[in-house]
Enzyme design. Sequence first.
Site, PDB file in Angstrom:
ATOM      1  N   ARG A  25       0.981  -0.678  -0.201  1.00  0.00           N
ATOM      2  CA  ARG A  25       0.270   0.276  -0.026  1.00  0.00           C
ATOM      3  C   ARG A  25       0.587   1.255  -0.055  1.00  0.00           C
ATOM      4  NH1 ARG A  25      -6.010   0.195   1.281  1.00  0.00           N
ATOM      5  NH2 ARG A  25      -6.419  -2.345   0.319  1.00  0.00           N
ATOM      6  N   ARG A  29      -3.393   7.081   0.968  1.00  0.00           N
ATOM      7  CA  ARG A  29      -3.744   7.841   1.295  1.00  0.00           C
ATOM      8  C   ARG A  29      -2.796   8.900   1.999  1.00  0.00           C
ATOM      9  NH1 ARG A  29      -9.112   4.218   3.354  1.00  0.00           N
ATOM     10  NH2 ARG A  29      -7.084   2.931   3.072  1.00  0.00           N
TER      11      ARG A  29
HETATM   12  O1  CP3 Z   1       0.042   0.487  -3.396  1.00  0.00           O
HETATM   13  C1  CP3 Z   1      -0.285  -0.385  -3.523  1.00  0.00           C
HETATM   14  O2  CP3 Z   1      -0.288  -1.496  -2.458  1.00  0.00           O
HETATM   15  C2  CP3 Z   1      -1.912  -0.965  -4.490  1.00  0.00           C
HETATM   16  C3  CP3 Z   1      -2.515  -0.874  -4.627  1.00  0.00           C
HETATM   17  C4  CP3 Z   1      -3.460  -1.626  -4.188  1.00  0.00           C
HETATM   18  C5  CP3 Z   1      -5.101  -1.514  -3.087  1.00  0.00           C
HETATM   19  N1  CP3 Z   1      -5.483  -2.278  -2.186  1.00  0.00           N
HETATM   20  C6  CP3 Z   1      -4.915   0.358  -2.573  1.00  0.00           C
HETATM   21  C7  CP3 Z   1      -6.545   0.200  -2.199  1.00  0.00           C
HETATM   22  C8  CP3 Z   1      -3.848  -2.870  -3.294  1.00  0.00           C
HETATM   23  C9  CP3 Z   1      -2.189  -4.433  -3.335  1.00  0.00           C
HETATM   24  C10 CP3 Z   1      -5.081  -3.750  -2.945  1.00  0.00           C
HETATM   25  C11 CP3 Z   1      -4.671  -4.862  -1.675  1.00  0.00           C
HETATM   26  C12 CP3 Z   1      -6.190  -5.283  -1.529  1.00  0.00           C
HETATM   27  N2  CP3 Z   1      -7.423  -4.878  -1.489  1.00  0.00           N
HETATM   28  C13 CP3 Z   1      -6.359  -5.963  -0.839  1.00  0.00           C
HETATM   29  C14 CP3 Z   1      -5.164  -7.052   0.431  1.00  0.00           C
HETATM   30  C15 CP3 Z   1      -4.230  -6.244   0.952  1.00  0.00           C
HETATM   31  C16 CP3 Z   1      -4.870  -6.771   2.382  1.00  0.00           C
HETATM   32  O3  CP3 Z   1      -4.827  -4.783   2.508  1.00  0.00           O
HETATM   33  O4  CP3 Z   1      -4.983  -6.793   2.961  1.00  0.00           O
HETATM   34  C17 CP3 Z   1      -7.773  -5.854   0.196  1.00  0.00           C
HETATM   35  C18 CP3 Z   1      -7.964  -7.008   1.090  1.00  0.00           C
HETATM   36  C19 CP3 Z   1      -8.204  -5.323  -0.692  1.00  0.00           C
HETATM   37  C20 CP3 Z   1     -10.357  -4.773  -0.855  1.00  0.00           C
HETATM   38  C21 CP3 Z   1      -9.936  -3.575  -0.568  1.00  0.00           C
HETATM   39  N3  CP3 Z   1      -9.422  -2.285  -1.031  1.00  0.00           N
HETATM   40  C22 CP3 Z   1     -10.256  -3.021   1.104  1.00  0.00           C
HETATM   41  C23 CP3 Z   1     -10.914  -3.979   2.201  1.00  0.00           C
HETATM   42  C24 CP3 Z   1     -10.656  -1.440   0.755  1.00  0.00           C
HETATM   43  C25 CP3 Z   1     -10.960  -0.535   1.800  1.00  0.00           C
HETATM   44  C26 CP3 Z   1     -10.516  -0.411   3.157  1.00  0.00           C
HETATM   45  C27 CP3 Z   1      -8.882   0.247   3.169  1.00  0.00           C
HETATM   46  O5  CP3 Z   1      -8.533   0.558   3.764  1.00  0.00           O
HETATM   47  O6  CP3 Z   1      -9.316   1.778   2.732  1.00  0.00           O
HETATM   48  C28 CP3 Z   1      -9.614  -1.139  -0.024  1.00  0.00           C
HETATM   49  C29 CP3 Z   1     -10.028   0.484  -0.936  1.00  0.00           C
HETATM   50  C30 CP3 Z   1      -7.924   0.560  -1.715  1.00  0.00           C
HETATM   51  N4  CP3 Z   1      -7.604   0.047  -2.021  1.00  0.00           N
HETATM   52  C31 CP3 Z   1      -7.591   2.261  -1.012  1.00  0.00           C
HETATM   53  C32 CP3 Z   1      -6.585   1.944  -1.906  1.00  0.00           C
HETATM   54  C33 CP3 Z   1      -5.568   2.816  -1.559  1.00  0.00           C
HETATM   55  C34 CP3 Z   1      -7.795   3.209  -0.374  1.00  0.00           C
HETATM   56  C35 CP3 Z   1      -9.379   3.819  -1.208  1.00  0.00           C
HETATM   57  C36 CP3 Z   1      -9.144   4.828  -1.783  1.00  0.00           C
HETATM   58  O7  CP3 Z   1      -8.233   5.838  -1.966  1.00  0.00           O
HETATM   59  O8  CP3 Z   1     -10.246   5.442  -1.234  1.00  0.00           O
END
Ligand code: CP3
Length: 347
Positions: A25, A29
Amino acid sequence: MTLPDRPFLRAFGDSITPPPLWLMRQAGRYLPEYRKLRSKVSNFQELCNTPDLAVEVTLQPIKRFDFDAAIIFSDILLLPSALGQDLRFENGSAPRLAPALRTNEDLACLHEDNYLSCLAPTLDAIAITRSRLSKETSLIGFAGAPWTVATYMTRGDSTGDTRAEAKLFHYRDKKGFDRLLDILTRTTIAYLEKQVEAGADAIQLFESWAGDLPESVFRECSLKPIAAITKSLRKKYPALPILLFSKGSGLLQKLYATETDISAISIDAATPLPWARDELQPRKLVQGNLDPYVLLAGGAQMESGIDDIMKHLSGGRFVFNLGHGILPATPVEHVERLVERVRGYKP
Ligand code: CP3
Protein backbone atom coordinates in the site's frame (compact mmCIF):
# COMPACT_ATOMS: atom_id res chain seq x y z
CA MET A 1 11.85 -15.48 -20.33
CA THR A 2 15.01 -14.24 -18.63
CA LEU A 3 14.66 -11.66 -15.89
CA PRO A 4 15.90 -8.12 -16.50
CA ASP A 5 18.79 -7.10 -14.22
CA ARG A 6 17.06 -5.16 -11.43
CA PRO A 7 17.93 -5.39 -7.69
CA PHE A 8 14.46 -6.58 -6.62
CA LEU A 9 14.57 -9.39 -9.19
CA ARG A 10 18.17 -10.32 -8.34
CA ALA A 11 17.11 -10.88 -4.73
CA PHE A 12 15.20 -14.02 -5.78
CA GLY A 13 18.50 -15.68 -6.65
CA ASP A 14 20.77 -14.42 -3.89
CA SER A 15 21.04 -12.42 -0.68
CA ILE A 16 21.54 -8.71 -1.52
CA THR A 17 22.94 -5.93 0.72
CA PRO A 18 21.11 -3.66 1.37
CA PRO A 19 17.98 -5.69 0.66
CA PRO A 20 15.48 -4.42 -1.92
CA LEU A 21 12.71 -2.42 -0.30
CA TRP A 22 9.07 -1.56 -1.08
CA LEU A 23 5.97 -1.25 1.10
CA MET A 24 2.53 -2.78 0.73
CA ARG A 25 0.00 0.00 0.00
CA GLN A 26 2.89 2.36 -0.71
CA ALA A 27 0.57 4.42 -2.94
CA GLY A 28 -2.28 5.75 -0.88
CA ARG A 29 -3.78 8.09 1.62
CA TYR A 30 -0.68 8.79 3.77
CA LEU A 31 0.75 10.70 0.77
CA PRO A 32 -0.50 14.31 0.34
CA GLU A 33 -0.06 14.03 -3.45
CA TYR A 34 -2.34 10.96 -3.45
CA ARG A 35 -5.02 12.72 -1.39
CA LYS A 36 -4.89 15.67 -3.77
CA LEU A 37 -5.42 13.52 -6.85
CA ARG A 38 -8.01 11.36 -5.08
CA SER A 39 -10.11 14.45 -4.23
CA LYS A 40 -10.42 15.27 -7.93
CA VAL A 41 -12.17 12.00 -8.87
CA SER A 42 -15.61 10.92 -7.72
CA ASN A 43 -14.61 7.45 -6.53
CA PHE A 44 -11.75 5.04 -6.06
CA GLN A 45 -12.65 2.94 -9.12
CA GLU A 46 -12.36 5.96 -11.36
CA LEU A 47 -8.79 6.35 -10.15
CA CYS A 48 -8.04 2.66 -10.88
CA ASN A 49 -9.78 2.67 -14.26
CA THR A 50 -8.20 5.82 -15.72
CA PRO A 51 -4.75 4.62 -16.86
CA ASP A 52 -3.02 8.03 -16.71
CA LEU A 53 -4.20 8.56 -13.13
CA ALA A 54 -3.38 5.00 -12.03
CA VAL A 55 0.12 5.43 -13.50
CA GLU A 56 0.61 8.74 -11.71
CA VAL A 57 -0.45 7.27 -8.35
CA THR A 58 1.73 4.18 -8.88
CA LEU A 59 4.76 6.42 -9.50
CA GLN A 60 4.17 8.83 -6.57
CA PRO A 61 5.93 6.71 -3.90
CA ILE A 62 8.76 5.86 -6.34
CA LYS A 63 9.47 9.54 -6.96
CA ARG A 64 9.52 10.27 -3.23
CA PHE A 65 11.36 7.24 -1.82
CA ASP A 66 12.99 5.52 -4.81
CA PHE A 67 11.64 2.13 -3.71
CA ASP A 68 13.05 -0.88 -5.58
CA ALA A 69 9.61 -1.91 -6.80
CA ALA A 70 6.40 -0.17 -7.81
CA ILE A 71 3.10 -2.02 -7.40
CA ILE A 72 0.45 -1.20 -9.96
CA PHE A 73 -2.35 0.88 -8.50
CA SER A 74 -5.54 -1.18 -8.66
CA ASP A 75 -7.56 -3.41 -6.31
CA ILE A 76 -8.20 -7.11 -5.84
CA LEU A 77 -11.95 -6.47 -6.11
CA LEU A 78 -11.86 -5.23 -9.70
CA LEU A 79 -11.91 -8.88 -10.83
CA PRO A 80 -15.33 -9.72 -9.27
CA SER A 81 -16.58 -6.40 -10.60
CA ALA A 82 -15.35 -7.39 -14.10
CA LEU A 83 -17.14 -10.73 -13.67
CA GLY A 84 -20.44 -8.90 -13.14
CA GLN A 85 -20.89 -8.02 -9.47
CA ASP A 86 -21.61 -4.43 -8.57
CA LEU A 87 -18.69 -2.98 -6.54
CA ARG A 88 -19.00 -0.11 -4.05
CA PHE A 89 -16.36 1.43 -1.84
CA GLU A 90 -18.19 3.49 0.74
CA ASN A 91 -16.07 5.70 2.96
CA GLY A 92 -15.36 4.12 6.31
CA SER A 93 -16.94 0.71 5.69
CA ALA A 94 -15.76 -2.50 4.03
CA PRO A 95 -16.14 -2.66 0.23
CA ARG A 96 -19.47 -4.17 -0.93
CA LEU A 97 -20.11 -6.54 -3.82
CA ALA A 98 -23.71 -7.15 -4.87
CA PRO A 99 -25.59 -9.37 -5.22
CA ALA A 100 -23.98 -11.52 -2.52
CA LEU A 101 -23.20 -15.05 -3.83
CA ARG A 102 -24.31 -17.67 -1.33
CA THR A 103 -25.59 -20.61 -3.41
CA ASN A 104 -24.71 -22.42 -6.61
CA GLU A 105 -27.67 -20.71 -8.34
CA ASP A 106 -26.33 -17.27 -7.36
CA LEU A 107 -23.23 -17.92 -9.49
CA ALA A 108 -25.38 -17.45 -12.61
CA CYS A 109 -24.80 -13.68 -12.33
CA LEU A 110 -21.09 -14.14 -13.13
CA HIS A 111 -19.97 -13.80 -16.77
CA GLU A 112 -16.59 -14.86 -18.07
CA ASP A 113 -16.97 -13.64 -21.65
CA ASN A 114 -15.92 -10.03 -21.22
CA TYR A 115 -13.99 -9.65 -17.99
CA LEU A 116 -10.54 -9.11 -19.49
CA SER A 117 -11.73 -6.10 -21.45
CA CYS A 118 -13.15 -4.62 -18.21
CA LEU A 119 -9.67 -5.01 -16.72
CA ALA A 120 -7.94 -3.44 -19.76
CA PRO A 121 -7.36 -0.04 -18.02
CA THR A 122 -5.13 -1.76 -15.42
CA LEU A 123 -3.25 -3.62 -18.18
CA ASP A 124 -2.75 -0.32 -20.03
CA ALA A 125 -1.56 1.29 -16.80
CA ILE A 126 0.99 -1.52 -16.36
CA ALA A 127 2.40 -0.98 -19.86
CA ILE A 128 2.66 2.80 -19.40
CA THR A 129 4.16 2.49 -15.91
CA ARG A 130 6.79 0.02 -17.10
CA SER A 131 7.80 2.41 -19.88
CA ARG A 132 8.19 5.25 -17.36
CA LEU A 133 10.09 3.40 -14.62
CA SER A 134 13.88 3.41 -14.54
CA LYS A 135 15.74 0.26 -15.53
CA GLU A 136 16.55 -0.42 -11.84
CA THR A 137 12.94 -0.36 -10.61
CA SER A 138 10.75 -3.44 -10.83
CA LEU A 139 7.00 -3.42 -11.43
CA ILE A 140 4.76 -5.76 -9.44
CA GLY A 141 1.36 -6.87 -10.75
CA PHE A 142 -1.12 -8.52 -8.40
CA ALA A 143 -4.41 -10.26 -7.75
CA GLY A 144 -6.33 -11.50 -4.74
CA ALA A 145 -6.09 -15.20 -3.94
CA PRO A 146 -9.40 -16.95 -4.79
CA TRP A 147 -10.42 -17.60 -1.16
CA THR A 148 -9.97 -13.94 -0.13
CA VAL A 149 -11.79 -12.64 -3.20
CA ALA A 150 -14.59 -15.16 -2.50
CA THR A 151 -14.98 -13.81 1.06
CA TYR A 152 -15.91 -10.42 -0.41
CA MET A 153 -18.12 -11.94 -3.14
CA THR A 154 -20.19 -13.86 -0.59
CA ARG A 155 -20.25 -11.23 2.14
CA GLY A 156 -22.87 -8.75 0.94
CA ASP A 157 -24.05 -6.45 3.73
CA SER A 158 -23.06 -8.74 6.60
CA THR A 159 -20.93 -6.93 9.14
CA GLY A 160 -19.58 -9.86 11.18
CA ASP A 161 -16.50 -12.02 10.53
CA THR A 162 -15.34 -11.40 6.95
CA ARG A 163 -14.95 -15.15 6.47
CA ALA A 164 -18.38 -16.22 7.77
CA GLU A 165 -20.39 -16.40 4.54
CA ALA A 166 -17.61 -18.03 2.51
CA LYS A 167 -17.12 -20.67 5.19
CA LEU A 168 -20.86 -21.35 5.35
CA PHE A 169 -21.15 -21.63 1.55
CA HIS A 170 -18.22 -24.09 1.58
CA TYR A 171 -19.69 -26.21 4.42
CA ARG A 172 -23.27 -26.22 3.08
CA ASP A 173 -22.51 -26.78 -0.60
CA LYS A 174 -18.92 -27.80 -1.23
CA LYS A 175 -19.53 -28.42 -4.95
CA GLY A 176 -21.11 -25.02 -5.49
CA PHE A 177 -18.36 -23.22 -3.58
CA ASP A 178 -15.69 -25.17 -5.51
CA ARG A 179 -17.28 -23.86 -8.69
CA LEU A 180 -16.79 -20.30 -7.43
CA LEU A 181 -13.15 -21.04 -6.54
CA ASP A 182 -12.65 -22.62 -9.99
CA ILE A 183 -14.03 -19.56 -11.76
CA LEU A 184 -11.74 -17.33 -9.70
CA THR A 185 -8.70 -19.56 -10.23
CA ARG A 186 -9.18 -19.68 -14.00
CA THR A 187 -9.88 -15.97 -14.44
CA THR A 188 -7.04 -14.98 -12.09
CA ILE A 189 -4.55 -17.05 -14.10
CA ALA A 190 -5.63 -15.39 -17.37
CA TYR A 191 -5.58 -11.94 -15.77
CA LEU A 192 -2.10 -12.42 -14.28
CA GLU A 193 -0.77 -13.70 -17.61
CA LYS A 194 -2.04 -10.50 -19.23
CA GLN A 195 -0.31 -8.46 -16.53
CA VAL A 196 3.00 -10.20 -17.24
CA GLU A 197 2.53 -9.68 -20.97
CA ALA A 198 1.78 -5.99 -20.34
CA GLY A 199 5.07 -5.56 -18.46
CA ALA A 200 4.78 -6.73 -14.85
CA ASP A 201 8.19 -8.07 -13.70
CA ALA A 202 6.74 -10.02 -10.77
CA ILE A 203 3.34 -10.95 -9.34
CA GLN A 204 2.02 -10.84 -5.78
CA LEU A 205 -1.03 -12.76 -4.57
CA PHE A 206 -2.93 -11.33 -1.59
CA GLU A 207 -4.57 -13.85 0.73
CA SER A 208 -5.80 -11.55 3.48
CA TRP A 209 -8.45 -13.75 5.06
CA ALA A 210 -7.09 -17.31 5.27
CA GLY A 211 -6.23 -17.01 8.97
CA ASP A 212 -8.56 -18.92 11.29
CA LEU A 213 -9.32 -21.71 8.79
CA PRO A 214 -9.20 -25.35 9.93
CA GLU A 215 -6.28 -27.07 8.20
CA SER A 216 -8.51 -29.12 5.88
CA VAL A 217 -10.39 -26.00 4.72
CA PHE A 218 -7.11 -24.10 4.41
CA ARG A 219 -5.75 -26.86 2.14
CA GLU A 220 -8.90 -27.03 0.05
CA CYS A 221 -9.75 -23.33 -0.27
CA SER A 222 -6.42 -21.46 0.03
CA LEU A 223 -3.54 -23.82 -0.74
CA LYS A 224 -5.15 -25.65 -3.68
CA PRO A 225 -6.18 -22.61 -5.76
CA ILE A 226 -2.84 -20.89 -5.06
CA ALA A 227 -0.98 -24.06 -6.10
CA ALA A 228 -3.03 -24.17 -9.32
CA ILE A 229 -2.35 -20.52 -10.13
CA THR A 230 1.38 -20.77 -9.49
CA LYS A 231 1.69 -24.06 -11.40
CA SER A 232 0.03 -22.56 -14.44
CA LEU A 233 2.06 -19.31 -14.36
CA ARG A 234 5.26 -21.26 -13.71
CA LYS A 235 4.69 -23.41 -16.79
CA LYS A 236 4.45 -20.35 -19.00
CA TYR A 237 7.01 -18.16 -17.18
CA PRO A 238 9.57 -20.42 -15.44
CA ALA A 239 11.58 -17.50 -13.97
CA LEU A 240 8.67 -15.23 -12.94
CA PRO A 241 8.90 -14.18 -9.26
CA ILE A 242 5.56 -15.01 -7.62
CA LEU A 243 5.11 -13.59 -4.12
CA LEU A 244 2.37 -14.55 -1.70
CA PHE A 245 1.10 -12.58 1.29
CA SER A 246 -1.19 -14.69 3.49
CA LYS A 247 -2.11 -12.72 6.59
CA GLY A 248 -2.71 -14.59 9.82
CA SER A 249 -1.84 -18.03 8.43
CA GLY A 250 0.85 -18.76 11.03
CA LEU A 251 2.39 -22.22 10.86
CA LEU A 252 0.31 -23.17 7.82
CA GLN A 253 2.40 -20.72 5.75
CA LYS A 254 5.00 -23.47 5.56
CA LEU A 255 2.63 -25.49 3.34
CA TYR A 256 2.80 -22.78 0.67
CA ALA A 257 6.59 -23.11 0.78
CA THR A 258 6.60 -26.90 0.51
CA GLU A 259 3.55 -27.57 -1.68
CA THR A 260 3.34 -24.73 -4.22
CA ASP A 261 5.58 -23.13 -6.85
CA ILE A 262 5.57 -19.63 -5.31
CA SER A 263 8.94 -17.84 -5.16
CA ALA A 264 8.47 -15.81 -1.98
CA ILE A 265 6.42 -15.56 1.18
CA SER A 266 5.54 -12.12 2.45
CA ILE A 267 5.17 -12.67 6.19
CA ASP A 268 2.85 -10.69 8.48
CA ALA A 269 4.07 -8.92 11.62
CA ALA A 270 3.01 -11.83 13.86
CA THR A 271 5.25 -14.38 12.12
CA PRO A 272 8.28 -15.09 14.38
CA LEU A 273 11.52 -14.11 12.67
CA PRO A 274 13.62 -17.14 13.77
CA TRP A 275 10.88 -19.44 12.46
CA ALA A 276 10.71 -17.59 9.12
CA ARG A 277 14.51 -17.73 8.83
CA ASP A 278 14.75 -21.44 9.65
CA GLU A 279 11.57 -22.86 8.07
CA LEU A 280 10.73 -20.58 5.14
CA GLN A 281 13.89 -18.83 4.00
CA PRO A 282 15.84 -21.97 2.99
CA ARG A 283 12.98 -22.76 0.59
CA LYS A 284 11.71 -19.35 -0.56
CA LEU A 285 12.63 -15.68 -0.47
CA VAL A 286 11.11 -14.06 2.64
CA GLN A 287 9.60 -10.57 2.48
CA GLY A 288 8.45 -8.54 5.47
CA ASN A 289 7.52 -7.89 8.16
CA LEU A 290 7.59 -4.57 10.09
CA ASP A 291 4.35 -3.87 11.96
CA PRO A 292 2.58 -0.98 10.15
CA TYR A 293 1.71 0.46 13.58
CA VAL A 294 5.36 0.74 14.56
CA LEU A 295 5.96 2.66 11.33
CA LEU A 296 3.08 4.95 12.27
CA ALA A 297 4.50 5.42 15.80
CA GLY A 298 8.11 5.93 14.60
CA GLY A 299 10.97 6.61 17.02
CA ALA A 300 13.23 4.15 18.81
CA GLN A 301 10.74 1.27 18.60
CA MET A 302 10.68 1.57 14.84
CA GLU A 303 14.47 1.63 14.59
CA SER A 304 14.87 -1.47 16.75
CA GLY A 305 12.05 -3.21 14.87
CA ILE A 306 13.87 -2.59 11.58
CA ASP A 307 17.21 -3.74 12.99
CA ASP A 308 15.66 -6.92 14.38
CA ILE A 309 14.26 -7.87 10.96
CA MET A 310 17.56 -7.06 9.26
CA LYS A 311 19.47 -9.11 11.81
CA HIS A 312 17.31 -12.19 11.32
CA LEU A 313 16.64 -12.16 7.59
CA SER A 314 19.44 -10.37 5.77
CA GLY A 315 21.61 -13.51 5.65
CA GLY A 316 19.31 -15.16 3.10
CA ARG A 317 17.06 -14.23 0.21
CA PHE A 318 15.15 -11.25 1.57
CA VAL A 319 13.09 -8.19 0.58
CA PHE A 320 12.26 -5.58 3.22
CA ASN A 321 8.56 -4.75 3.59
CA LEU A 322 5.81 -4.26 6.15
CA GLY A 323 3.75 -7.02 7.74
CA HIS A 324 0.59 -5.51 6.17
CA GLY A 325 -0.36 -2.34 4.29
CA ILE A 326 0.87 1.10 5.34
CA LEU A 327 -1.75 2.92 7.46
CA PRO A 328 -3.30 6.16 6.16
CA ALA A 329 -2.23 8.15 9.27
CA THR A 330 1.48 7.28 8.82
CA PRO A 331 3.72 10.39 8.76
CA VAL A 332 5.72 10.63 5.53
CA GLU A 333 8.86 11.43 7.62
CA HIS A 334 8.65 8.02 9.26
CA VAL A 335 8.77 6.37 5.84
CA GLU A 336 11.79 8.53 4.94
CA ARG A 337 13.52 7.41 8.14
CA LEU A 338 12.71 3.76 7.44
CA VAL A 339 14.24 3.98 3.97
CA GLU A 340 17.40 5.57 5.41
CA ARG A 341 17.70 2.96 8.15
CA VAL A 342 17.23 -0.05 5.85
CA ARG A 343 19.59 1.29 3.18
CA GLY A 344 22.23 2.36 5.72
CA TYR A 345 22.07 -0.76 7.91
CA LYS A 346 25.39 -2.07 9.17
CA PRO A 347 25.41 -5.54 10.72
O1 CP3 B 1 -0.09 0.48 -3.23
C1 CP3 B 1 -0.59 -0.67 -3.33
O2 CP3 B 1 -0.38 -1.56 -2.49
C2 CP3 B 1 -1.36 -1.03 -4.59
C3 CP3 B 1 -2.75 -0.95 -4.54
C4 CP3 B 1 -3.63 -1.86 -3.70
C5 CP3 B 1 -4.86 -1.39 -3.17
N1 CP3 B 1 -5.49 -2.46 -2.61
C6 CP3 B 1 -5.34 0.00 -3.26
C7 CP3 B 1 -6.44 0.45 -2.38
C8 CP3 B 1 -3.52 -3.21 -3.38
C9 CP3 B 1 -2.38 -4.18 -3.64
C10 CP3 B 1 -4.72 -3.60 -2.70
C11 CP3 B 1 -5.00 -4.97 -2.23
C12 CP3 B 1 -6.23 -5.24 -1.46
N2 CP3 B 1 -7.46 -4.66 -1.62
C13 CP3 B 1 -6.35 -6.25 -0.46
C14 CP3 B 1 -5.25 -7.21 -0.03
C15 CP3 B 1 -4.28 -6.61 0.93
C16 CP3 B 1 -4.85 -6.27 2.29
O3 CP3 B 1 -4.93 -5.06 2.57
O4 CP3 B 1 -5.17 -7.18 3.05
C17 CP3 B 1 -7.68 -6.22 0.01
C18 CP3 B 1 -8.26 -7.10 1.09
C19 CP3 B 1 -8.37 -5.21 -0.73
C20 CP3 B 1 -9.80 -4.82 -0.62
C21 CP3 B 1 -9.96 -3.41 -0.22
N3 CP3 B 1 -9.72 -2.30 -1.03
C22 CP3 B 1 -10.43 -2.93 1.04
C23 CP3 B 1 -10.80 -3.81 2.22
C24 CP3 B 1 -10.48 -1.53 0.96
C25 CP3 B 1 -11.05 -0.57 1.97
C26 CP3 B 1 -10.19 -0.43 3.15
C27 CP3 B 1 -9.16 0.63 2.92
O5 CP3 B 1 -7.97 0.35 3.13
O6 CP3 B 1 -9.57 1.72 2.55
C28 CP3 B 1 -9.99 -1.16 -0.32
C29 CP3 B 1 -9.79 0.22 -0.85
C30 CP3 B 1 -8.42 0.60 -1.32
N4 CP3 B 1 -7.60 -0.20 -2.10
C31 CP3 B 1 -7.75 1.83 -1.09
C32 CP3 B 1 -6.52 1.76 -1.76
C33 CP3 B 1 -5.44 2.83 -1.86
C34 CP3 B 1 -8.30 3.03 -0.35
C35 CP3 B 1 -9.31 3.71 -1.22
C36 CP3 B 1 -9.30 5.22 -1.19
O7 CP3 B 1 -8.28 5.86 -1.53
O8 CP3 B 1 -10.35 5.76 -0.90
